[in-house]
Design a protein around this motif. Structure first.
Motif, short mmCIF file in Angstrom:
data_model
loop_
_atom_site.label_atom_id
_atom_site.label_comp_id
_atom_site.label_asym_id
_atom_site.label_seq_id
_atom_site.Cartn_x
_atom_site.Cartn_y
_atom_site.Cartn_z
N LEU A 1 0.84 -1.20 0.00
CA LEU A 1 0.00 0.00 0.00
C LEU A 1 0.88 1.25 0.00
CD1 LEU A 1 -2.84 1.24 0.16
CD2 LEU A 1 -2.61 1.20 2.65
N GLN A 2 0.62 2.13 -0.95
CA GLN A 2 1.32 3.41 -1.01
C GLN A 2 0.44 4.47 -0.35
OE1 GLN A 2 4.40 4.10 -2.52
NE2 GLN A 2 4.23 6.18 -1.68
N LEU A 3 0.96 5.10 0.70
CA LEU A 3 0.22 6.14 1.40
C LEU A 3 0.76 7.51 1.00
CD1 LEU A 3 0.00 4.64 5.01
CD2 LEU A 3 -1.75 4.62 3.24
N PRO A 4 -0.08 8.40 0.51
CA PRO A 4 0.40 9.73 0.12
C PRO A 4 0.84 10.58 1.32
CG PRO A 4 -1.98 9.62 -0.06
CD PRO A 4 -1.51 8.23 0.22
N ALA B 1 1.72 6.96 12.21
CA ALA B 1 0.32 7.39 12.32
C ALA B 1 -0.18 7.71 10.92
CB ALA B 1 0.20 8.62 13.22
N GLY B 2 -1.43 7.33 10.67
CA GLY B 2 -2.02 7.58 9.36
C GLY B 2 -2.35 6.33 8.58
N LEU B 3 -2.15 5.15 9.18
CA LEU B 3 -2.52 3.91 8.49
C LEU B 3 -4.04 3.80 8.43
CD1 LEU B 3 -0.06 1.27 9.99
CD2 LEU B 3 0.13 2.47 7.82
N PRO B 4 -4.59 3.28 7.34
CA PRO B 4 -6.04 3.15 7.24
C PRO B 4 -6.58 2.15 8.26
CG PRO B 4 -4.94 2.03 5.41
CD PRO B 4 -3.90 2.81 6.13
N GLY B 5 -7.75 2.46 8.80
CA GLY B 5 -8.42 1.55 9.73
C GLY B 5 -8.08 1.78 11.18
N LEU B 6 -7.09 2.63 11.49
CA LEU B 6 -6.74 2.87 12.89
C LEU B 6 -7.67 3.87 13.54
CD1 LEU B 6 -2.83 2.99 12.89
CD2 LEU B 6 -4.33 1.12 13.55
N GLY C 1 5.01 12.67 5.44
CA GLY C 1 5.09 12.63 3.99
C GLY C 1 4.65 11.28 3.46
N PRO C 2 4.92 10.98 2.20
CA PRO C 2 4.50 9.71 1.60
C PRO C 2 5.36 8.54 2.08
CG PRO C 2 5.77 10.99 0.02
CD PRO C 2 5.57 11.87 1.22
N VAL C 3 4.73 7.38 2.22
CA VAL C 3 5.44 6.16 2.61
C VAL C 3 4.88 4.99 1.83
CG1 VAL C 3 5.95 6.97 4.96
CG2 VAL C 3 3.86 5.68 4.52
N THR C 4 5.68 3.94 1.76
CA THR C 4 5.24 2.66 1.16
C THR C 4 5.20 1.62 2.27
OG1 THR C 4 6.24 3.20 -0.96
CG2 THR C 4 5.75 0.89 -0.54
N THR C 5 4.09 0.91 2.36
CA THR C 5 3.93 -0.12 3.38
C THR C 5 3.68 -1.47 2.71
OG1 THR C 5 1.52 0.07 3.59
CG2 THR C 5 2.86 1.61 4.87
N THR D 1 10.45 9.51 3.94
CA THR D 1 9.88 10.02 5.19
C THR D 1 10.40 9.25 6.38
OG1 THR D 1 7.86 10.68 4.00
CG2 THR D 1 7.73 10.55 6.39
N VAL D 2 10.53 7.93 6.23
CA VAL D 2 11.07 7.10 7.31
C VAL D 2 12.52 7.48 7.59
CG1 VAL D 2 11.61 4.73 8.01
CG2 VAL D 2 9.51 5.21 6.73
N ASN D 3 13.31 7.62 6.53
CA ASN D 3 14.72 7.98 6.71
C ASN D 3 14.86 9.36 7.34
OD1 ASN D 3 15.37 5.57 5.44
ND2 ASN D 3 15.55 6.50 3.43
N LEU D 4 13.98 10.28 6.94
CA LEU D 4 14.05 11.64 7.47
C LEU D 4 13.69 11.67 8.96
CD1 LEU D 4 14.69 14.51 6.70
CD2 LEU D 4 12.31 14.82 6.01
#
Length: 383
Positions: free
Chosen positions: A79-82, A140-145, A240-244, A260-263
Motif C-alpha cells: 500500500l502506497q500512502l500519500p 500514524a495515518g494507516l487506514p483503519g486505525l 510525507g509519503p510512505v510505502t507499506t 519520510t522514514v529515513n528523514l
C-alpha cells in the motif's frame, strides 16, 4: 408332528436370535454414529478455535487493513500512502546504561519502557512498526486505525503521542512499582556518578556535580531522585509519503519504507535528550492548527545524512498534559502546568512534581526563548 414341533421351535429361536442381533447392531450403529458425530463436532469446534486463534494472531501482528487482506488469502500486500507521520525514538547512553544492569534488569527496563509507550500509542491510535534494539519505530495515518470522520489528523496524533512519551519519561512523573527498573537504573547511574566524582577529586579534577554538606553528590534517590528523568530519549518526527507492505519469508513482517522514514530517523539522530525534533513539514502542519497547544523554538538548519541541510524545529513546550485516563492506565498521578521540553539537567526544577511547578502561561504570555531553551543553532552536530 414331533419333528415339526422341534423345527418350529428352532425356527422361532433362530428368528429371535436374528431380530436380537439386528437390534443390537442397530443400537451399536446408533452409538457409533453418535460417537462419530460427537467427534466430528469436537473436531469442528477445535478447528474453529484454531482459526480464531490464527485470526487473533494475525490481527496482533499486522494492522487491520493488512490482516484483512491476509485472511482473504492475499499473498502480496502493498500500500502506497500519500501522507503519514513517522516517529523514531532512541534511548540516550543506552550502551553505557545497559552495562550496569544484569540481563534480567535490562529486559525489565526495556520491557517497561516500551510497554508504557505501547499503551500511549494505543491511546493515540498510533501503530508501532517494531523496536530495533533501544529504538522505537511507529507510524500514524494507516487506514483503519481511526474513524472515517477523524478530525485530529495523523500529524497531530503523532505529535500528541511524542509529547506524552516525553512527559511520561521526564522528571515530572514518579513511576510506581512497575517502574522500579527505572529507579534501579537511576540509582546505579547515581552511584556511578558518585564514584566518578570521588575519583576525579582524588586526582584533583572537577566533577561537575555539586557536593552536599555530607560530602556526597547533591543528587539522591529519594522522592526527588526517583522522579528525575531516568530514561532520557531523543525523538524525531517527519511526515510525507510512505510505502507499506508485508515481507514474506521465515518470519513475515509488516514494514514501512520511504524518504519520510529515513528523514524521521535523521531527526531523531540529530535531536537532543528529552526533546522532540520535527522536520519543517511537521512544524507547519502542527503550528498552523488552531487548537495546537505547542510552543516552538525558532526553525534551524541541520545536516541530515542522505538529505543534506534540512530545516527542522524543536518543540519548546506544551500547555497540554497527558490525558488523565491515559495516566491512570499507567498508574501515574496527573501533573498539570506548562511542560518544558529541554535537556534534562536544565529542566530539573522547572518540571519536577512539586508545589513550585510552573502553571500554564496565560494566553499571550508564552515563555520567551531565553526562559525555556535556546535551540536555534545552525548545523547541529550529530550527538
Amino acid at each position: 408332528r414331533p419333528l415339526l414341533n422341534v423345527l418350529g421351535i428352532l425356527l422361532g429361536t433362530a428368528v429371535g436370535i436374528v431380530v436380537l442381533g439386528i437390534a443390537l447392531l442397530a443400537f451399536a450403529g446408533r452409538s457409533m454414529l453418535r460417537s462419530m458425530m460427537d467427534t466430528w463436532q469436537r473436531g469442528k469446534e477445535a478447528v474453529q478455535q484454531q482459526k480464531e486463534k490464527f485470526q487473533e494472531l494475525v490481527a496482533a501482528l499486522y494492522p487491520r487493513f493488512v490482516s484483512e487482506e491476509i485472511l482473504r488469502g492475499e499473498r502480496r500486500v502493498v500500500l502506497q500512502l500519500p501522507e503519514a507521520t513517522v516517529f523514531f525514538s532512541d534511548i540516550c547512553n543506552f550502551t553505557a546504561s545497559s552495562m550496569k544492569l544484569t540481563a534480567s534488569e535490562l529486559v525489565e527496563w526495556i520491557g517497561y519502557t516500551f510497554g508504557a509507550m505501547d499503551v500511549i500509542a494505543e491511546y493515540w491510535k498510533v501503530y508501532k512498526i517494531k523496536t530495533i534494539g533501544d529504538a522505537y519505530f511507529a507510524i500514524a495515518g494507516l487506514p483503519g486505525l481511526t474513524a472515517a470522520d477523524d478530525t485530529v489528523g495523523h500529524v497531530m496524533r503523532m505529535m500528541h503521542f511524542a509529547s506524552c512519551v516525553a512527559q511520561v519519561f521526564s522528571n515530572r512523573y514518579l513511576h510506581p512499582d512497575s517502574g522500579l527498573c527505572l529507579q534501579l537504573l537511576a540509582k546505579k547511574n547515581i552511584l556511578h556518578s558518585n564514584a566518578i566524582s570521588r575519583k576525579s577529586k582524588s586526582i584533583g579534577l572537577s566533577s561537575g556535580l555539586a557536593p552536599s554538606s555530607s560530602g556526597h553528590s547533591s543528587t539522591t534517590l529519594g522522592a526527588a531522585g526517583a522522579s528525575q528523568l531516568q530514561c532520557p530519549m531523543r525523538y524525531g518526527l517527519a511526515t510525507g509519503p510512505v510505502t507499506t507492505g508485508v515481507l514474506y519469508g521465515k518470519c513475515p513482517s509488516f514494514d514501512v519504507w520511504g524518504t519520510t522514514v529515513n528523514l524521521a530517523s535523521r531527526m531523531e539522530a540529530t535531536g537532543r535528550p528529552g526533546q522532540v525534533h520535527c522536520h519543517e513539514a511537521v512544524y507547519r502542519a502542527v503550528s498552523t492548527n488552531p487548537g495546537s497547544p505547542y510552543v516552538w523554538d525558532k526553525p534551524h538548519t541541520t545536516f541530515a545524512k542522505g538529505f543534506g541541510n534540512v530545516t527542522a524545529v524543536f518543540v519548546k513546550g506544551t500547555h497540554q498534559s497527558p490525558p488523565k485516563e491515559l495516566l491512570a492506565s499507567l498508574l501515574l498521578e496527573p501533573r498539570m502546568g506548562f511542560f518544558v521540553f529541554d535537556v534534562p539537567s536544565k529542566r530539573a526544577e522547572a518540571a519536577a512534581p512539586s508545589a513550585g511547578m510552573p502553571e500554564a502561561p496565560a494566553a499571550g504570555n508564552v515563555p520567551a526563548a531565553d526562559d525555556i531553551s535556546s535551540t536555534s543553532s545552525i548545523n547541529l552536530p550529530n550527538p
